[in-house]
Design a protein around this motif. Structure first.
Motif, PDB file in Angstrom:
ATOM      1  N   PHE A  80      45.030  28.138 -36.461  1.00  0.00           N
ATOM      2  CA  PHE A  80      45.947  26.748 -36.567  1.00  0.00           C
ATOM      3  C   PHE A  80      46.745  25.774 -35.722  1.00  0.00           C
ATOM      4  CE2 PHE A  80      45.858  30.922 -39.146  1.00  0.00           C
ATOM      5  CZ  PHE A  80      45.950  30.721 -40.746  1.00  0.00           C
ATOM      6  N   PHE A  97      47.307  42.823 -32.044  1.00  0.00           N
ATOM      7  CA  PHE A  97      47.591  42.614 -33.928  1.00  0.00           C
ATOM      8  C   PHE A  97      46.160  42.879 -34.687  1.00  0.00           C
ATOM      9  CE2 PHE A  97      48.458  41.229 -38.571  1.00  0.00           C
ATOM     10  CZ  PHE A  97      49.508  42.264 -38.598  1.00  0.00           C
TER      11      PHE A  97
ATOM     12  N   ASP B 185      51.777  31.578 -40.783  1.00  0.00           N
ATOM     13  CA  ASP B 185      51.744  34.052 -39.763  1.00  0.00           C
ATOM     14  C   ASP B 185      50.895  34.590 -41.608  1.00  0.00           C
ATOM     15  OD1 ASP B 185      52.883  32.329 -38.755  1.00  0.00           O
ATOM     16  OD2 ASP B 185      54.947  33.415 -38.302  1.00  0.00           O
ATOM     17  N   GLU B 187      48.479  33.512 -43.327  1.00  0.00           N
ATOM     18  CA  GLU B 187      47.498  33.516 -43.426  1.00  0.00           C
ATOM     19  C   GLU B 187      46.532  34.141 -42.081  1.00  0.00           C
ATOM     20  OE1 GLU B 187      47.211  29.203 -46.365  1.00  0.00           O
ATOM     21  OE2 GLU B 187      47.430  29.669 -44.286  1.00  0.00           O
ATOM     22  N   ALA B 188      47.839  34.032 -41.212  1.00  0.00           N
ATOM     23  CA  ALA B 188      46.757  34.203 -40.161  1.00  0.00           C
ATOM     24  C   ALA B 188      46.424  35.492 -39.975  1.00  0.00           C
ATOM     25  CB  ALA B 188      47.420  33.762 -38.534  1.00  0.00           C
ATOM     26  N   ALA B 189      47.852  36.798 -40.345  1.00  0.00           N
ATOM     27  CA  ALA B 189      47.677  38.498 -41.361  1.00  0.00           C
ATOM     28  C   ALA B 189      46.316  38.569 -41.251  1.00  0.00           C
ATOM     29  CB  ALA B 189      48.724  38.419 -41.438  1.00  0.00           C
TER      30      ALA B 189
END
Lengths: 353, 293
Positions: A80, A97, B185, B187-189
């Motif tokens: 992003f 993660f 955040d 969307e990243a996950a």
């Protein structure tokens, strides 16, 4: 082809973000989606990632229809503009993660995860930051962590949304060169969005130029720069002087006109203009210098033609300017070294010198 | 003396009477005295009175007063109400805030305005509304009577009324926070392969935890202290449908000042604890806001 996009359209209310996009993203290459804001480039990237649903059309991943596949099953890495690092997790936790959220059956052991994270940290040249938190890193470092995090899940495609947009000029330049080196090393099919033509030309293997939701041109950086398909692409890839001219057979400028039209537009890059105090070959246009600015080893000169009072921007070498400085700047001659001719019948032709 | 002194036109030994924009000397102490006096009269004195009156007849009388069966029943009912309303409104508030902050849909602005209704209308009207809905003469009255369900003048009514007046707190706290944090955040996950639940518990919840806790504290404070709405639906059955604030009012009305103040002191203590917790959370929330920006 790794990604094939067919007849894709997307509207947000009354706004058409994308209309009838057909595009193929080559395997293992770095493709840039280049366009001004509102051109639909980010929407296209998000549709590839599955973060936005298209209204019409299909997205095909490695020969398999992925239009309605969930994002987490697409195996895409997404970077992003504003990093989107998890602030409450250490750098190690951030990178790990994607591995830790896997179902127990496919989750690597803690030892494997640690090994992998360390390998990625050295790949992005951030060894020793594992225990730090995102707030302790600089913008460039954060973006490299974001990249390592995206690579940790071994994506088939890497998608980057204006990855250097939030960085300052110097870091931006360093990081984009580094990204190019990294790509040459790992050869992962990558798509990145940018509004900066220099960035797109410098980093990518293939450039896709978008405007108002449509693809204007695709090609290698050299192809699109040397042979811009239309006035928009030409104007978007660099500064331009625009003249309206009338084509005649005799006298004046020699034009290699492959068009039947009489009224044409002339597109000339500032660095395709040279300035000299003498009109040796008789093709020069008489002008006077109105302003100039030294930009490192090049000089941007603003001129006005004596007949017609047209403003012209030239970008010449410092040496050339130094030679000119002592001459009478009230009467110099502009030589056009190269130009594009655009006729109303939509044909392009080259200006012959 | 330094050579590069700024105060070049001040003669040595002569004190300047005014610096640029400085106000006269007496303003600061005068302002502080007024504020302090106000605090003493309106906050410290009433607080001191509550505890003073509560302990006027000694600790023993105080202990007897607060261990009386009806008082214990009131405490139990108050805690039960809070124990049901707080989790209920927390879960609902998170869902509501999520829907508003992360999605675009038709009627979103209307919904945001509707959330404020329990704050905008008088609690008494909120109570009356439930009486009109679930009372014996209300819309659902015949149905409830037929199935022998008692809501008004019973515990369910008290819980309903409390849930109504406390439901905006969590959502109102979370909506601006979640909008500020954005969707990146989450969307990243998701792109990293997280399921919806893992994304919520590992990414969203840590991001909003201080805001959420703040909303919970406010919900709890109001749930414990609510009077108006609860008074209408309670029916004031001693030992059964009286919460602490209602019971204080009853005791006071019966001139049992000692007991009234004893229960009041308990409620005040709860409020003070809430205030301290709230202040601590506010500190962390400010820290987090700084990080987001």
């Amino acid at each position: 082809m790794s990604i094939r996009i067919a007849n894709l359209s997307k509207r947000f209310g009354d706004f058409t973000a994308l209309s009838n996009i057909n595009l193929e993203i080559p395997d293992g290459e770095l493709t840039a989606l280049l366009g001004p804001s509102g051109s639909g480039k980010t929407t296209l990237l998000r549709i590839i990632a599955g973060l936005t649903d298209p209204d019409e059309g299909s997205v095909n991943f490695f020969g398999e229809d992925a239009t309605h596949k969930a994002t987490r099953d697409r195996r895409v890495g997404f970077v992003f503009q504003h990093y989107a690092l998890f602030k409450h997790m250490s750098i190690f936790e951030n990178i790990a993660f994607g591995l830790k959220v896997r179902p127990r059956a496919t989750r690597p052991t803690n030892e494997e995860i640690r090994e992998k994270v360390n390998k990625l940290l050295s790949l992005v040249q951030l060894q020793g930051t594992a225990q730090r938190f995102p707030s302790e890193l600089s913008g460039g470092q954060k973006q490299r962590v974001a990249l390592a995090r995206a690579l940790a899940v071994e994506p088939k495609v890497l998608l980057l949304d204006e990855p250097f947009g939030a960085l300052d000029a110097k870091v931006r330049l360093e990081l984009r060169r580094w990204l190019r080196y990294l790509h040459d090393e790992i050869h992962l099919t990558s798509v990145f969005v940018t509004h900066d033509q220099e960035e797109a030309l410098e980093v990518s293997d293939k450039v896709v130029i978008l405007n108002k939701g449509q693809i204007e041109q695709t090609g290698t950086p050299e192809e699109v720069y040397d042979n811009p398909g239309n006035p928009f692409v030409y104007g978007f890839l660099g500064n331009v002087n625009l003249f309206h001219a009338r084509l005649k057979q005799e006298g004046g400028l020699a034009l290699d006109a492959r068009t039947g039209a009489e009224n044409v537009s002339l597109y000339i890059r500032p660095h395709d203009i040279s300035i000299s105090p003498l009109n040796t070959d008789g093709k020069g246009i008489e002008a006077r210098v109105t302003a100039h600015r030294v930009l490192g080893n090049r000089v941007r000169v603003e001129l006005k033609t004596l007949t017609g009072d047209r403003e012209v921007e030239a970008n010449i070498e410092r040496k050339e300017w130094n030679a000119l400085k002592d001459a009478d700047l009230g009467a110099v001659f502009i030589q056009i070294l190269g130009a594009k001719i655009y006729a109303p019948d939509d044909t392009w032709s080259d200006y012959a010198i | 003396m330094s050579e590069v002194s700024n105060a070049s036109d001040v003669k040595p030994g002569v004190k300047p009477r005014h610096f640029g924009n400085r106000e006269p000397r007496w303003i600061k102490p005068a302002l502080m005295s007024v504020v302090l006096l106000f605090m003493v009269v309106f906050i410290f004195l009433p607080l001191a009175t509550i505890f003073g009156e509560a302990f006027k007849s000694g600790v023993k009388a105080y202990a007897t007063a607060i261990t009386e069966p009806d008082v214990l029943a009131a405490i139990r009912l108050t805690l039960l109400t809070a124990a049901i309303c707080v989790p209920l409104n927390t879960v609902f508030g998170v869902m509501l805030a999520w829907a508003i902050a992360k999605f675009d849909f038709f009627g979103k602005h209307v919904l945001v305005t509707l959330i404020e209704i329990p704050f905008a209308i008088s609690p008494v009207i909120a109570g009356l509304m439930f009486v009109l809905l679930f009372g014996t003469q209300g819309w659902f009255g015949p149905f409830l009577r037929a199935h022998d369900i008692k809501i008004i003048f019973a515990v369910p009514g008290i819980i309903l009324a409390t849930a109504f007046v406390t439901f905006p707190f969590v959502a109102r706290e979370l909506i601006p926070l979640m909008q500020e944090i954005g969707k990146d955040d989450e969307e990243a996950a998701i792109t990293l392969g997280a399921s919806g639940l893992k994304m919520f518990f590992r990414v969203t919840l840590p991001n909003i935890k201080w805001g959420l806790l703040y909303g919970v504290i406010l919900t709890n404070a109001r749930a414990i202290g609510e009077f108006g709405a609860v008074a209408v639906v309670s029916g004031l059955v001693r030992g059964e449908t009286t919460t602490m604030p209602l019971y204080i009012d009853i005791l006071y009305g019966e001139y049992m000042f000692n007991a009234a103040f004893a229960v009041a002191s308990l409620l005040t203590l709860l409020a003070l604890v809430t205030l301290v917790v709230k202040t601590i959370i506010e500190h962390y929330l400010a820290e987090q806001r700084k990080q987001v920006n």
